[in-house]
Write a protein that holds these residues in place. Structure first.
Motif, PDB file in Angstrom:
ATOM      1  N   LEU A 109      -4.511 -34.373 -29.508  1.00 47.44           N
ATOM      2  CA  LEU A 109      -5.684 -35.067 -30.017  1.00 47.44           C
ATOM      3  C   LEU A 109      -6.796 -34.028 -30.166  1.00 47.44           C
ATOM      4  N   LYS A 110      -7.125 -33.721 -31.428  1.00 52.20           N
ATOM      5  CA  LYS A 110      -8.072 -32.648 -31.677  1.00 52.20           C
ATOM      6  C   LYS A 110      -9.497 -33.093 -31.338  1.00 52.20           C
ATOM      7  N   PRO A 111     -10.346 -32.151 -30.944  1.00 52.81           N
ATOM      8  CA  PRO A 111     -11.750 -32.499 -30.698  1.00 52.81           C
ATOM      9  C   PRO A 111     -12.444 -32.816 -32.014  1.00 52.81           C
ATOM     10  N   LYS A 112     -13.476 -33.625 -31.945  1.00 56.65           N
ATOM     11  CA  LYS A 112     -14.237 -33.976 -33.136  1.00 56.65           C
ATOM     12  C   LYS A 112     -15.088 -32.802 -33.603  1.00 56.65           C
ATOM     13  N   TYR A 113     -15.540 -31.992 -32.659  1.00 55.47           N
ATOM     14  CA  TYR A 113     -16.404 -30.857 -32.963  1.00 55.47           C
ATOM     15  C   TYR A 113     -15.675 -29.541 -32.700  1.00 55.47           C
ATOM     16  N   GLU A 114     -16.223 -28.471 -33.233  1.00 52.41           N
ATOM     17  CA  GLU A 114     -15.740 -27.134 -32.914  1.00 52.41           C
ATOM     18  C   GLU A 114     -16.541 -26.627 -31.708  1.00 52.41           C
ATOM     19  N   VAL A 142     -21.237 -38.522 -16.461  1.00 55.06           N
ATOM     20  CA  VAL A 142     -21.091 -37.684 -17.651  1.00 55.06           C
ATOM     21  C   VAL A 142     -21.091 -38.579 -18.885  1.00 55.06           C
ATOM     22  N   MET A 143     -22.000 -38.294 -19.815  1.00 61.09           N
ATOM     23  CA  MET A 143     -21.987 -38.962 -21.113  1.00 61.09           C
ATOM     24  C   MET A 143     -21.163 -38.083 -22.049  1.00 61.09           C
ATOM     25  N   VAL A 144     -19.995 -38.562 -22.404  1.00 61.98           N
ATOM     26  CA  VAL A 144     -19.026 -37.749 -23.135  1.00 61.98           C
ATOM     27  C   VAL A 144     -19.478 -37.546 -24.580  1.00 61.98           C
ATOM     28  N   LYS A 145     -19.566 -36.295 -24.981  1.00 63.82           N
ATOM     29  CA  LYS A 145     -19.879 -35.949 -26.362  1.00 63.82           C
ATOM     30  C   LYS A 145     -18.598 -35.795 -27.176  1.00 63.82           C
ATOM     31  N   ASP A 146     -17.570 -35.209 -26.557  1.00 66.22           N
ATOM     32  CA  ASP A 146     -16.316 -34.961 -27.260  1.00 66.22           C
ATOM     33  C   ASP A 146     -15.204 -34.810 -26.241  1.00 66.22           C
ATOM     34  N   LEU A 147     -13.992 -35.113 -26.664  1.00 61.45           N
ATOM     35  CA  LEU A 147     -12.838 -34.899 -25.788  1.00 61.45           C
ATOM     36  C   LEU A 147     -11.625 -34.564 -26.640  1.00 61.45           C
ATOM     37  N   CYS A 148     -10.652 -33.937 -26.007  1.00 63.61           N
ATOM     38  CA  CYS A 148      -9.415 -33.620 -26.702  1.00 63.61           C
ATOM     39  C   CYS A 148      -8.271 -33.684 -25.703  1.00 63.61           C
ATOM     40  N   ALA A 196      -1.832 -31.685 -25.146  1.00 62.64           N
ATOM     41  CA  ALA A 196      -0.497 -32.064 -25.586  1.00 62.64           C
ATOM     42  C   ALA A 196      -0.606 -33.191 -26.605  1.00 62.64           C
ATOM     43  N   VAL A 197       0.438 -33.374 -27.402  1.00 62.07           N
ATOM     44  CA  VAL A 197       0.440 -34.474 -28.366  1.00 62.07           C
ATOM     45  C   VAL A 197       0.592 -35.792 -27.615  1.00 62.07           C
ATOM     46  N   PRO A 198      -0.363 -36.687 -27.673  1.00 60.90           N
ATOM     47  CA  PRO A 198      -0.224 -37.979 -26.993  1.00 60.90           C
ATOM     48  C   PRO A 198       0.855 -38.817 -27.689  1.00 60.90           C
ATOM     49  N   VAL A 199       1.770 -39.340 -26.899  1.00 58.37           N
ATOM     50  CA  VAL A 199       2.787 -40.246 -27.415  1.00 58.37           C
ATOM     51  C   VAL A 199       2.522 -41.616 -26.786  1.00 58.37           C
ATOM     52  N   ILE A 200       2.166 -42.574 -27.613  1.00 56.82           N
ATOM     53  CA  ILE A 200       1.749 -43.883 -27.124  1.00 56.82           C
ATOM     54  C   ILE A 200       2.900 -44.859 -27.310  1.00 56.82           C
ATOM     55  N   ASP A 201       3.370 -45.372 -26.201  1.00 59.95           N
ATOM     56  CA  ASP A 201       4.540 -46.254 -26.202  1.00 59.95           C
ATOM     57  C   ASP A 201       4.106 -47.698 -26.435  1.00 59.95           C
ATOM     58  N   GLN A 202       4.384 -48.189 -27.641  1.00 58.29           N
ATOM     59  CA  GLN A 202       4.119 -49.598 -27.970  1.00 58.29           C
ATOM     60  C   GLN A 202       5.394 -50.224 -28.557  1.00 58.29           C
ATOM     61  N   ARG A 203       6.539 -49.911 -27.911  1.00 59.22           N
ATOM     62  CA  ARG A 203       7.812 -50.417 -28.413  1.00 59.22           C
ATOM     63  C   ARG A 203       7.811 -51.939 -28.456  1.00 59.22           C
ATOM     64  N   ALA A 236      10.999 -31.821 -34.635  1.00 58.27           N
ATOM     65  CA  ALA A 236      10.697 -30.402 -34.419  1.00 58.27           C
ATOM     66  C   ALA A 236       9.889 -29.801 -35.563  1.00 58.27           C
ATOM     67  N   ASN A 237       9.887 -30.466 -36.739  1.00 62.72           N
ATOM     68  CA  ASN A 237       9.144 -29.949 -37.889  1.00 62.72           C
ATOM     69  C   ASN A 237       7.762 -30.581 -38.053  1.00 62.72           C
ATOM     70  N   GLN A 238       7.462 -31.602 -37.269  1.00 62.14           N
ATOM     71  CA  GLN A 238       6.227 -32.361 -37.480  1.00 62.14           C
ATOM     72  C   GLN A 238       5.016 -31.713 -36.800  1.00 62.14           C
ATOM     73  N   LYS A 239       3.820 -32.096 -37.302  1.00 59.25           N
ATOM     74  CA  LYS A 239       2.567 -31.538 -36.772  1.00 59.25           C
ATOM     75  C   LYS A 239       1.555 -32.652 -36.494  1.00 59.25           C
ATOM     76  N   PRO A 240       1.929 -33.602 -35.657  1.00 63.22           N
ATOM     77  CA  PRO A 240       1.015 -34.737 -35.414  1.00 63.22           C
ATOM     78  C   PRO A 240      -0.107 -34.382 -34.445  1.00 63.22           C
ATOM     79  N   ASP A 241      -1.239 -35.084 -34.608  1.00 66.91           N
ATOM     80  CA  ASP A 241      -2.289 -35.030 -33.593  1.00 66.91           C
ATOM     81  C   ASP A 241      -1.975 -36.026 -32.483  1.00 66.91           C
ATOM     82  N   ALA A 242      -1.385 -37.146 -32.880  1.00 71.93           N
ATOM     83  CA  ALA A 242      -0.995 -38.186 -31.928  1.00 71.93           C
ATOM     84  C   ALA A 242       0.135 -38.991 -32.556  1.00 71.93           C
ATOM     85  N   MET A 243       0.935 -39.622 -31.708  1.00 68.84           N
ATOM     86  CA  MET A 243       2.078 -40.384 -32.211  1.00 68.84           C
ATOM     87  C   MET A 243       2.203 -41.691 -31.431  1.00 68.84           C
ATOM     88  N   THR A 244       2.225 -42.796 -32.170  1.00 69.80           N
ATOM     89  CA  THR A 244       2.466 -44.117 -31.582  1.00 69.80           C
ATOM     90  C   THR A 244       3.860 -44.563 -32.018  1.00 69.80           C
TER      91      THR A 244
END
Length: 781
Positions: free
Chosen positions: A2-7, A559-565, A568-575, A645-653
């Motif tokens: 999960l990429k950060p919103k800011y640099e 802490v008031m969160v400005k940004d987070l990342c 690892a690629v988050p894999v969200i299990d919603q089977r 192995a070929n994919q480039k996801p930020d996150a996967m559900t």
């Protein structure tokens, strides 16, 4: 990931740990505060003392401002002669506070004075010819502008020609040709000796008041603080002193109208800080000018009648609620338009609507820039209008004014600066505007995916954060332009107790656990990030500001969160075993491994939704990025692993919907296969359309398994199928069932479904993440 919103840009450390410790001891502040001071150039106790001390010596002589003596002399002359004076203001927070200060000062000096605040829609910004003509007809002989005027050449020339003098007090960009005014009081006037050029409009009005009263009128500092913060000018030098003391005055509650506004805003009897002004007070004052008449705001600020103040404050608060709802409604339409196929392929956005309230289009444009990273213009008009009006907002890499000014002739009205413009344009010229806008973005090689920079003052551990440290940091305020609130990357061991909060569950709350304490964190408008934190609690990184939260007389760090990342690629299990419409309203790419599944849910999908259908032989060659949602379950675990192995996801559900469950049905036994074959040998023709339930009952076999065996027999040439009628082929060639494609597919499906549908969530997540980084193609175990 999960990429950060800011640099994230961590400040260069040009100091040592010893210097931090020494400065902290010398100035009696925490090491966190000392590190921020050092990173901002305050590297000696002497510099720190000057910065932290609100010294009245920071107030500069008002007569150093250009034409101040001329302005004061002419105003005093008008007061003595009882001339009619009008203070001509503006409709934002800076404008209404400027108007209030100038009006009250002249009133206190006994002037025959009134004020006028233009209507955004009828009069527009700045000097208006029709209004100037009306003033002259009414016998006004002196007009004093506040927070406007330097670009009002034509109306001011007309005024002078008709016997009305004009004193301009302003702080906006100076045009090449200045108006023929009696005096122009401006901190950036060419050749001016004034030592600080970033006063707001209210700051300039305050300096005129100081010169007229021959003292610093401290009773106006609350208004100065509101206008200065509301207009986002530099909070350094003189402004720092004015705002610091203005906040104290605000907290003391000496102005009736402001007390009423604080009450309806939920800030009554509280210590007011710059964030209260920026996010609560100034927006309410601005709202009146956006969708009403800002003269009401001046009336609130100048009244001594508590009952009247309460009524006006309540109305202003309701107008602000109306403004927020207008923004939400228009934004919902605008973002939908921004995401259509044509706009998705552009670097810039020109969004048009019908009957959108023009007072909030700038806010909508800002939100679109934030959401898309693209410079945006939002325009609206009625069905019958030939013109559209609106506002534009940009990013640092594109000078919006210069980009659009290249074809000035296509506008009916146009003005602005690097980051914002306002314009009126005929409908038929919109295509030219779009082409011009896009060409400018291409010319500067604008990358809408380039994250905005976020300067980080330092890195702190969760165990370092304390009430004392945060109290020390607050001494560096007031925060704002040129003195931003410190941002820190927070180091911790684990995320704990993550949950969604708020009426719509759209905010995120969690704790960052160190070795000795847990720190609460709030991330506004980040509720959708909850699943990512839950599946990867050890891989989260957080940047935010440190604040104190008091609840039930207990004060704790927060802490008031400005940004987070998430590293690892988050894999969200919603089977799931059931697909519904709510599962297809996300900003994601929906991935289908079977075309039939896509056809089944196609009516759920937004026409602009991103879809990838990976049935067929091209599966391995399809590379996807961003947020991915895997809708159905693939057939082959090996092919699926190779594809991952070929994919480039930020996150996967993963939904992994499967209509036919091969794993639960299993493979037929030898005895079952023989039983079915014998049945068809004894029944020359069976019409499955009519007889299938009877055959299932006769054989005591699951229907799915029977249909599977019939398909296998057909592929091996054991039976023929003609329009649902099954008949045995005489003397078929003996073959093993395992050579049939359907048999082999079922074996793959069983293996795949066992791994993807029936493994525990943690095991599935780990397996997918391993495949996403797997360089050994084809390794499926």
């Amino acid at each position: 990931m999960l990429k950060p919103k800011y640099e994230w840009q961590l400040a260069d450390k040009k100091y040592t740990a010893l210097q931090v410790s020494q400065l902290a001891q010398a100035c009696q502040v925490s090491e966190i505060t000392a590190e921020v001071l050092l990173s901002r150039g305050y590297d000696t106790p002497e510099k720190v003392e000057v910065f932290l001390t609100a010294d009245p010596k920071m107030i500069h002589d008002p007569f150093l401002l250009h034409d101040m003596k001329k302005a004061v002399d002419r105003i005093q002359q008008a007061i003595v002669a009882n001339e009619k004076i009008v203070v001509y203001g503006d409709y934002d927070a800076d404008g209404v506070t400027s108007t209030t200060i100038m009006f009250e000062t002249l009133n206190e000096l006994g002037a025959n004075v009134d004020y006028f605040v233009p209507d955004r829609f009828k009069d527009g910004y700045g000097p208006n010819m029709a209004e100037y003509q009306q003033f002259i007809e009414n016998g006004v002989t002196l007009l004093v502008t506040v927070d406007n005027g330097v670009a009002g050449n034509e109306p001011i020339d007309y005024a002078v020609a008709h016997g009305m003098d004009v004193i301009v007090t302003d702080h906006h960009e100076l045009p090449e040709k200045l108006p023929n005014a009696t005096a122009i009081v401006h901190p950036r006037y060419p050749g001016s000796e004034y030592p600080f050029n970033d006063l707001s409009g209210v700051g300039v009005a305050f300096k005129v008041a100081s010169a007229l009263l021959d003292e610093v009128p401290e009773e106006f500092l609350d208004l100065v603080a509101i206008g200065t913060i509301g207009d986002l000018v530099s909070l350094t030098d003189e402004n720092r002193f004015l705002v610091t003391n203005g906040l104290k005055l605000l907290s003391e509650g000496q102005r009736v109208g402001l007390n009423a506004l604080l009450k309806v805003s939920g800030l009554e009897n509280q210590k007011i800080n710059e964030q209260d002004i920026g996010f609560t007070i100034a927006p309410r004052l601005n709202a009146v000018g956006r969708i009403g008449n800002a003269g009401e705001a001046v009336e609130l600020l100048t009244t001594f009648d508590e009952e009247k103040a309460d009524l006006i404050a309540k109305h202003i608060d309701s107008v602000n609620d109306q403004r927020k709802q207008l923004v939400e409604d228009i934004y919902a339409e605008a973002i939908f338009q921004a995401q259509n196929t044509d706009n998705s392929n552009r670097k810039t956005l020109v969004i048009t609507g019908t009957d959108w309230h023009q007072g909030v289009l700038g806010i909508v444009a800002s939100r679109l820039v934030e959401a898309t990273g693209k410079p945006t213009i939002v325009l609206s008009g009625n069905h019958s209008d030939s013109d559209l009006k609106g506002s534009g907002r940009s990013v640092a890499a594109l000078n919006l004014f210069e980009a659009l000014n290249a074809k000035r002739e296509i506008y009916e009205n146009f003005g602005g600066h690097h980051m914002a413009v306002g314009l009126t344009i005929k409908k038929e010229n919109i295509p030219q505007l779009r082409d011009l806008f896009e060409a400018a973005a291409v010319e500067v090689n604008l990358d809408e995916h380039q994250a905005l920079p976020l300067k980080i003052d330092g890195v702190v551990k969760a165990d370092q954060v304390s009430v004392t440290a945060i109290q020390d940091l607050s001494k560096l305020g007031p925060f704002g332009t040129d003195n931003p609130i410190p941002e820190f990357e927070i180091k911790f061991d684990q995320i704990a107790d993550a949950k969604q909060i708020g009426a719509n569950q759209d905010h995120l709350k969690f704790q960052m656990a160190g070795k000795s304490q847990k720190i609460d964190a709030i991330a506004f408008k980040q509720g959708a990030m909850l699943p990512y934190l839950q599946v990867q609690p050890g891989d989260v990184k957080v940047v935010g500001t440190l604040e104190l939260n008091t609840w039930r007389n207990q004060t704790k760090p927060q802490v008031m969160v400005k940004d987070l990342c998430v590293d690892a690629v988050p894999v969200i299990d919603q089977r799931t075993t059931h697909l519904n419409k709510q599962m297809f309203d996300r900003q994601t790419t929906y991935v289908f491994f079977h075309k039939k599944t896509y056809e089944k849910v196609q009516h759920y999908l937004n026409p602009a939704a991103q879809v990838a259908i990976l049935s067929g032989e091209s599966t391995l060659e399809t590379v996807l990025a961003g947020d991915l949602t895997l809708v159905d379950c693939p057939d082959s675990l090996t092919r699926f692993a190779n594809w991952l192995a070929n994919q480039k996801p930020d996150a996967m559900t993963v939904y992994f919907y499967q209509r036919n469950n091969a794993y639960l049905d299993g493979m037929p036994t030898r005895q079952q296969s023989a039983k079915v074959f014998k049945f068809f040998a004894n029944h020359p023709v069976v019409d499955l359309k009519k007889q299938l339930p009877d055959v299932v009952a006769h054989l005591h076999m699951e229907q799915n398994l029977l249909v599977f065996l019939i398909q296998v027999f057909f592929e091996l040439g054991f039976v023929k199928i003609d329009n649902g009628r099954v008949s045995l082929v005489p003397n078929p060639k003996p073959q093993k069932l395992s050579v049939a494609p359907t048999y082999q597919l079922r074996q793959q499906q069983i293996k795949t479904q066992e791994k993807l549908l029936y493994s525990k969530s943690a095991a599935l997540t780990a397996w997918i993440q391993a495949r996403l980084t797997d360089n050994n193609k084809g390794v499926a175990e």
